[in-house]
Design an enzyme around this catalytic site. Structure first.
Site, PDB file in Angstrom:
ATOM      1  N   HIS A 132     -74.406  82.855  27.408  1.00  0.00           N
ATOM      2  CA  HIS A 132     -74.927  82.537  28.744  1.00  0.00           C
ATOM      3  C   HIS A 132     -74.564  81.127  29.186  1.00  0.00           C
ATOM      4  CE1 HIS A 132     -77.512  85.918  30.132  1.00  0.00           C
ATOM      5  NE2 HIS A 132     -77.356  86.276  28.873  1.00  0.00           N
ATOM      6  N   SER A 173     -74.595  77.075  50.556  1.00  0.00           N
ATOM      7  CA  SER A 173     -75.588  76.812  51.601  1.00  0.00           C
ATOM      8  C   SER A 173     -76.716  77.823  51.577  1.00  0.00           C
ATOM      9  CB  SER A 173     -74.902  76.845  52.974  1.00  0.00           C
ATOM     10  OG  SER A 173     -74.406  78.154  53.255  1.00  0.00           O
ATOM     11  N   ASP A 230     -82.398  81.726  21.014  1.00  0.00           N
ATOM     12  CA  ASP A 230     -82.369  81.757  22.481  1.00  0.00           C
ATOM     13  C   ASP A 230     -83.671  81.224  23.071  1.00  0.00           C
ATOM     14  OD1 ASP A 230     -80.335  83.389  21.471  1.00  0.00           O
ATOM     15  OD2 ASP A 230     -80.338  84.680  23.230  1.00  0.00           O
ATOM     16  N   ASP A 237     -80.853  91.027  58.462  1.00  0.00           N
ATOM     17  CA  ASP A 237     -81.112  89.758  59.155  1.00  0.00           C
ATOM     18  C   ASP A 237     -82.472  89.841  59.848  1.00  0.00           C
ATOM     19  OD1 ASP A 237     -80.971  87.312  60.371  1.00  0.00           O
ATOM     20  OD2 ASP A 237     -79.551  87.945  61.919  1.00  0.00           O
TER      21      ASP A 237
END
Length: 725
Positions: A248, A664, A186, A700
């Site tokens: 993975h 986004s 790994d 927010d």
């Protein structure tokens, strides 16, 4: 006549010998005492190091369990909610990995020719076909923190995809006396480890073949750079560079462990295309490598049903994620030409006694042997027999708790033709899928037998008897696998028939472990090279290194304790009926393990975690006050909600990235509400819309009406106030 010594001289020499022997004996005794003290000192450090290791590993595996549980819940929604249901629509796109299924359409979709490289670009300019010089430039660029332009990224990935499609499931290579094969475990996005391997061992070439055994991505910061380097060398030396798939290399796992976030952060414009193409590439990576028909190299391991002949015939590209098997279409189930196409390799040689694991990553078998850690996976994909009598009630309950429109709460009809997925039957490729899961997810155990790997939540634990049987049946002498971090970078087990190699040094924390790789010549005897990629770690003493990692592990453990405060208090009160606030250390350890289920030696850890004691008893009420980890930015009066947030922040981030379909990095308040509804349904908790709305406004921070991923993760940042006081 003789020349003898006088009596006085003889006595003087005897006294001198006695006087000399006394300091010598004292020195020997002192040396033995120092040696004994040093051995005890090193032994104590080793105990601390192993305890620290167990903390890191237990928390890591608990996270893997959470991810598999969450994905199983999504699969439950996909299987049993109608196509029009809103919650199904939220997550359906992660199951449709073949949105662009024809090769011609893939070529058109990932075309790089329309992407211009601006004159201001200062990174490496690549030419194709790839050459050794080009890959060397790529290595040097990444060494100096330069970023490759998206055009070249897509071009490398496209060429890699075309090459991987012609490779077999099991790569075969031969050793010779003039060159050694290098085998790496790994890397997990730690570019400095790969660069150090190349520095010490040399770059891949026809004279220096390499095998990289999966888990190239996630956790580290440079997963994409590692992939581009390895793919570059694969294109230049396709017969001498071999890449095995790890657990993975899976787009569902990447959602949780960082690779998705890394790619989108580095390539905001073309990141979605890059991720989609990598999803396709991962499904085409070979599954294993065999050297001289004697040494098997696979990422996870084997099970008592592993058959390399079956593995060799698997249509591996169907498994974009190994967490869930693909379904056969109705045509395939009915035995038409589609079945011949999809299963053209046939089923000959498939053992008839394969254990059937219906949409589950775990084996169904007997109780594990004593001494093995047990953390059962609450998997929603139970057997159909169990599901038939309860599924309607279960769906109604989940929908009511989640607050979704009850009109969509119908079970999906098997004969429905309103959704493309309804064309699929219930029969799956489980005879292929099970061996793949075992190959990528399993771990060895010291006991004989083969049991569910309930610690990870996927694959199995297999014992020495299984190793002997499988290796003997295939005339193999050694299994080399990775998948588990080892303190020394490697470890033998099963009478030296199984060897684990792990190449990501400092995996949990600086100083937590060494990395290693293997050199193997024609004699097929493995030779190990160990290293530490961190200069800081190499300069630390053993005591400093152990202390550094121990502090980090205890901090991570305190975070786990903090987010389970309410559950811990309830568990402690079971042993304190009179509400004295005091319990015994053994009761404290039992209650803590019953809540966290990490399988840790809590009685050994207690002195480092709990300072509030009275006459040898634990003052748990005072100790709860001492857990001063808190988050000052969020002001939420509902402590249970705050605890739920912290406890499940990884699940929330995963759902965030799933709902953010356009990548986004922004979700609206309404999408945030849907995120919480999904999580509350998964956790079987009820959260009102008003509470979720207040929570969204609180997160927010810049008050722009949407929540970006940075605001989202900042809301879950835990701060240890005691460290700053």
């Amino acid at each position: 006549m003789g020349c003898g010594l006088r009596k006085s001289e003889v006595q003087q020499k005897k006294c001198d010998r006695v006087s000399l022997s006394v300091p010598a004996a004292t020195a020997i005794r002192a040396a033995l005492l120092i040696q004994r003290w040093y051995r005890q000192y090193v032994a104590r450090l080793e105990i601390r190091r192993r305890c620290t290791w167990n903390i890191f590993q237990s928390i890591e595996y608990a996270g893997q369990q959470d991810q598999i549980k969450l994905y199983s819940f999504f699969g439950f929604l996909m299987d049993h909610f109608t196509p029009a249901s809103s919650e199904r629509n939220l997550i359906s796109h992660i199951f449709r990995e073949n949105e662009i299924c024809r090769d011609v359409e893939w070529e058109r979709y990932f075309c790089y020719k329309s992407i211009d490289v601006p004159d201001s670009y200062t990174g490496p300019h690549l030419t194709f076909p790839m050459t050794f010089c080009g890959v060397s430039k790529l290595v040097e660029a990444f060494k100096h923190k330069q970023q490759l332009h998206a055009r070249y990224v897509l071009q490398i990935l496209g060429e890699t995809w075309r090459l991987l499609r012609i490779l077999p499931n099991i790569s075969h290579l031969s050793s010779c006396h003039t060159k050694e094969i290098t085998i790496c475990g790994d890397l997990h996005g730690q570019l400095e480890d790969l660069l150090l391997i190349f520095y010490k061992n040399g770059l891949p070439s026809t004279e220096k073949p390499y095998v990289f055994n999966g888990d190239f991505v996630d956790r580290g910061k440079n997963s994409l750079e590692i992939l581009l380097i390895l793919f570059g060398f694969l294109l230049v030396y396709p017969n001498d560079v071999h890449l095995n798939r790890g657990n993975h290399e899976d787009h569902i796992v990447n959602l949780r462990y960082g690779f998705t976030k890394e790619v989108l952060g580095k390539y905001r414009v073309h990141g979605k295309k890059i991720l989609k193409l990598l999803q396709k590439i991962f499904s085409w990576l070979p599954l294993a490598t065999v050297i001289d028909h004697k040494v098997l190299i696979a990422h996870g391991g084997i099970s008592d049903t592993t058959d390399l002949n079956v593995i060799a015939r698997v249509d591996r590209h169907k498994y974009a994620s190994t967490l869930r098997p693909p379904k056969m279409t109705k045509l395939a189930v009915n035995g038409s030409n589609s079945q011949t196409t999809n299963r053209r390799n046939g089923d000959a040689g498939v053992p008839v006694d394969f254990r059937r694991r219906v949409r589950s990553l775990t084996h169904h078998s007997s109780t594990p042997p004593q001494g093995l850690p047990r953390r059962s996976l609450h998997n929603l994909h139970t057997s159909h027999q169990h599901m038939n009598w309860s599924v309607d009630d279960e769906l109604k309950k989940r929908r009511r708790l989640a607050g979704f429109d009850q009109s969509y709460g119908e079970r999906k009809k098997p004969d429905s033709d309103s959704d493309p997925e309804c064309e699929e039957g219930t029969e799956t490729y489980e005879h292929e899928w099970e061996p793949m899961v075992d190959l990528l997810w399993s771990d060895p155990m010291p006991q004989n037998g083969c049991i569910p790997n309930e610690v990870r939540g996927g694959g199995c634990y297999w014992g020495p008897d299984v190793t002997e049987e499988v290796l003997g049946r295939h005339n193999l002498q050694l299994l080399i696998r990775s998948h588990e971090c080892k303190q020394d970078g490697y470890e033998f087990c099963h009478n030296r028939r199984v060897l684990t190699i792990f190449s990501a040094s400092n995996y949990y924390e600086v100083g937590s472990n060494r990395g290693a790789y293997i050199r193997m010549g024609a004699d097929l005897v493995p030779h190990f090279v160990q290293y530490q990629a961190s200069r800081t770690c190499r300069e630390l003493t053993l005591r400093q290194s152990v202390g550094w990692t121990e502090r980090s592990a205890l901090q991570a453990l305190r975070r786990q304790l903090f987010v389970h405060k309410s559950d811990l208090i309830s568990a402690f009160r079971e042993f304190d009926p009179n509400n004295t606030g005091i319990i015994s250390p053994s009761h404290w350890a039992s209650a803590t393990e019953s809540v966290l289920k990490l399988g840790l030696p809590w009685r050994v850890l207690r002195p480092q975690l709990v300072s509030s004691t009275k006459n040898g008893m634990v003052d748990y009420q005072e100790w709860m006050k001492e857990l001063s980890i808190t988050e000052p930015k969020l002001e939420i009066s509902d402590t249970s909600l705050l605890e739920t947030m912290y406890k499940n922040h990884s699940n929330l981030e995963t759902i965030f990235r799933i709902i953010d379909t356009d990548h986004s990095g922004l979700i609206s308040y309404e999408e945030f509400r849907q995120t919480w509804k999904l999580l509350s349904s998964h956790l079987k908790t009820e959260i009102s819309d008003d509470v979720i709305a207040n929570l969204a406004q609180s997160i927010d921070f810049n008050k722009d009406g949407s929540i970006d991923i940075n605001e989202f993760m900042e809301a879950f940042r835990l701060v240890d106030l005691s460290a700053h006081s």
